[in-house]
Design an enzyme around this catalytic site. Structure first.
Site, PDB file in Angstrom:
ATOM      1  N   HIS A  52      21.902  29.207  14.342  1.00  0.00           N
ATOM      2  CA  HIS A  52      20.588  28.595  14.141  1.00  0.00           C
ATOM      3  C   HIS A  52      20.678  27.104  14.421  1.00  0.00           C
ATOM      4  CE1 HIS A  52      19.037  31.975  11.298  1.00  0.00           C
ATOM      5  NE2 HIS A  52      18.861  32.259  12.573  1.00  0.00           N
TER       6      HIS A  52
ATOM      7  N   ARG B 246      20.699  40.897  12.888  1.00  0.00           N
ATOM      8  CA  ARG B 246      20.869  39.514  12.447  1.00  0.00           C
ATOM      9  C   ARG B 246      20.333  39.329  11.021  1.00  0.00           C
ATOM     10  NH1 ARG B 246      21.921  35.625  15.832  1.00  0.00           N
ATOM     11  NH2 ARG B 246      20.300  34.136  15.172  1.00  0.00           N
TER      12      ARG B 246
ATOM     13  N   TYR C  41      28.036  17.636  12.813  1.00  0.00           N
ATOM     14  CA  TYR C  41      29.117  17.964  11.876  1.00  0.00           C
ATOM     15  C   TYR C  41      29.419  19.457  11.926  1.00  0.00           C
ATOM     16  CZ  TYR C  41      31.222  19.131   7.369  1.00  0.00           C
ATOM     17  OH  TYR C  41      32.037  19.639   6.396  1.00  0.00           O
TER      18      TYR C  41
ATOM     19  N   LYS D  73      20.031  30.379  22.717  1.00  0.00           N
ATOM     20  CA  LYS D  73      18.694  29.853  22.445  1.00  0.00           C
ATOM     21  C   LYS D  73      18.732  28.354  22.195  1.00  0.00           C
ATOM     22  CE  LYS D  73      14.702  30.552  19.434  1.00  0.00           C
ATOM     23  NZ  LYS D  73      14.141  31.330  18.305  1.00  0.00           N
TER      24      LYS D  73
ATOM     25  N   HIS E 282      17.235  43.245  17.130  1.00  0.00           N
ATOM     26  CA  HIS E 282      17.281  41.916  16.536  1.00  0.00           C
ATOM     27  C   HIS E 282      17.514  42.001  15.028  1.00  0.00           C
ATOM     28  CE1 HIS E 282      16.241  37.670  15.948  1.00  0.00           C
ATOM     29  NE2 HIS E 282      16.248  37.543  17.250  1.00  0.00           N
TER      30      HIS E 282
ATOM     31  N   ARG F 244      22.145  37.399  19.122  1.00  0.00           N
ATOM     32  CA  ARG F 244      20.834  37.783  19.635  1.00  0.00           C
ATOM     33  C   ARG F 244      21.010  38.900  20.673  1.00  0.00           C
ATOM     34  NH1 ARG F 244      20.630  32.281  18.591  1.00  0.00           N
ATOM     35  NH2 ARG F 244      18.904  31.684  17.210  1.00  0.00           N
TER      36      ARG F 244
END
Length: 411
Positions: free
Chosen positions: A362, A338, A372, A272, A335, A245
């Site tokens: 994310h 990404r 996991y 984030k 941005h 980001r």
């Protein structure tokens, strides 16, 4: 015998305090200094007590009697009028102190220290700014006195300037402040709860991003020819390789990088999702960082402000650089690197979707799955980072863009 206004006005002070009875336990106390004070004598649990009702003529005879009757109603209900008077004073003081502005400040302070859910510095700054837009309208009002119409009028001022997204977000933040007031027992309910749907919905816009492989090569070549500030050019060169980001890139400090191990560790408070994010660095990314090292290292911000090394570069610097290169905000943004990486990595078919999602940092709604992921895919991500940088180099050189073939064993 009941008092009259004439008798009260004609009452003269003496050497000692004089009591003039009116009935029901209430009397007027005339002090030697000439003051005339209303008092109510009553008993609670067999103990005689005295309630101060006020001063004459500020409190008239009729008003004093009304307050006496109210006190006697409390007595009939088993309540002590003096105690209730003290409680009312405490409540009034608390209400006066619990203005929207004060509670908004308290709420923001809490959110900045809220453990893993704490606001990032940039988020905190933005939220505090949006809430400050309400200072002139409801900021000084006690939260208990604020009506839905007050909030709507305040938000409509923001909306009226065409700032639809700011208006929506400010209303959302105001609701958070009111719910915080409810949670801390300073408000009965959130007055914004019935305002949903009252504002004009902003048009959803997506970050401009180049995702066509041939145009990616053009962009990379344009960045290499950028003639702006040195650190801005290096940041633009690094951005497509790491695709973090923009705020994480701007706030990067040298202490987060291990160039020997080729890893960048972004601390939780800067991400984030409020979790540490480990970014594997390709040979190209390490090379770009080594170019930046003599310019801003070995400590502090990797990409400092042009004015002072004590602050990171402005949040507009990278987008301004792209504008100087001729790309509009609809075409490409900071941005957008990404989306570029996400699209082309997924289209390659070489890498598992989970590894790509982890690389993009994310969140995952499934907590078991998210746990996991923390330790998974690292080897694949290291390989993917190097493949991606090699692929960017090929596109920069203008290599023929051929269809991706099949999936690798990573899929």
């Amino acid at each position: 015998m009941a008092l009259t206004d004439i008798a009260i006005r004609n009452a003269k002070a003496g050497d000692k305090a004089i009591k003039l009875a009116d009935g029901g336990g209430m009397f007027l106390l005339v002090t030697p200094a000439g003051g005339k004070l209303w008092r109510l004598k009553y008993r609670v649990d067999g103990r005689e007590k005295l309630l101060s009702i006020g001063t004459y003529p500020e409190i008239s005879l009729s008003e004093a009697r009304k307050r006496r009757d109210q006190a006697r109603e409390l007595l009939a209900q088993g309540q002590d009028p003096s105690r209730e008077k003290r409680r009312a004073k405490v409540r009034a003081k608390a209400e006066a102190e619990n203005t929207f502005k004060a509670l908004a400040g308290e709420f923001c302070t809490k959110r900045k220290k809220d453990g893993q859910k704490a606001w990032a510095p940039a988020t905190a700054k933005r939220c505090e700014y949006l809430l400050s837009l309400l200072d002139g309208s409801i900021g000084k009002l006690p939260v208990g006195d604020i009506e839905p119409a007050d909030i709507l009028a305040a938000i409509r001022k923001i909306e009226g300037k065409g700032n639809l997204e700011s208006a929506r977000r400010t209303l959302q933040l105001a609701s958070m402040v009111f719910r915080y007031a409810v949670a801390t027992a300073r408000l009965a309910s959130d007055p914004t709860r019935d305002l949903r749907g009252a504002l004009t919905a902003p048009t959803v816009t997506h970050y401009g991003a180049i995702t066509d492989a041939s145009r990616v090569g053009e962009l990379l070549r344009a960045i290499d020819g950028y003639e702006g500030m040195g650190s801005a050019k290096i940041a633009l060169q690094l951005a497509p390789h790491v695709f973090v980001r923009p705020g994480e890139l701007r706030h990067a400090i040298w202490e987060e990088f291990d160039l020997e191990a080729a890893v960048w560790t972004i601390p939780a408070e800067k991400t984030k999702m409020r979790k540490p994010h480990h970014v594997p660095l390709s040979k190209q990314a390490v090379g770009i960082l080594r170019e930046a090292l003599p310019l801003s290292g070995p400590t502090g911000y990797v990409f400092p402000s042009v004015r002072t090394r004590a602050r990171p570069m402005s949040e507009n610097t990278l987008n301004a650089g792209l504008r100087r290169l001729g790309y509009t905000s609809e075409e490409m943004t900071a941005h957008g690197f990404r989306a570029m990486a996400s699209t082309l990595l997924n289209e390659s078919g070489k890498w598992s979707p989970d590894a790509i999602e982890r690389a993009l940092a994310h969140g995952d709604a499934d907590k078991v799955r998210a746990a996991y992921h923390r330790g998974a895919h690292w080897k694949e991500r290291v390989e993917m980072a190097q493949w991606w940088s090699d692929h960017l180099d090929a596109l920069r050189k203008g290599a023929d863009v051929l269809p991706f073939k099949g999936r690798s064993v990573h899929g």
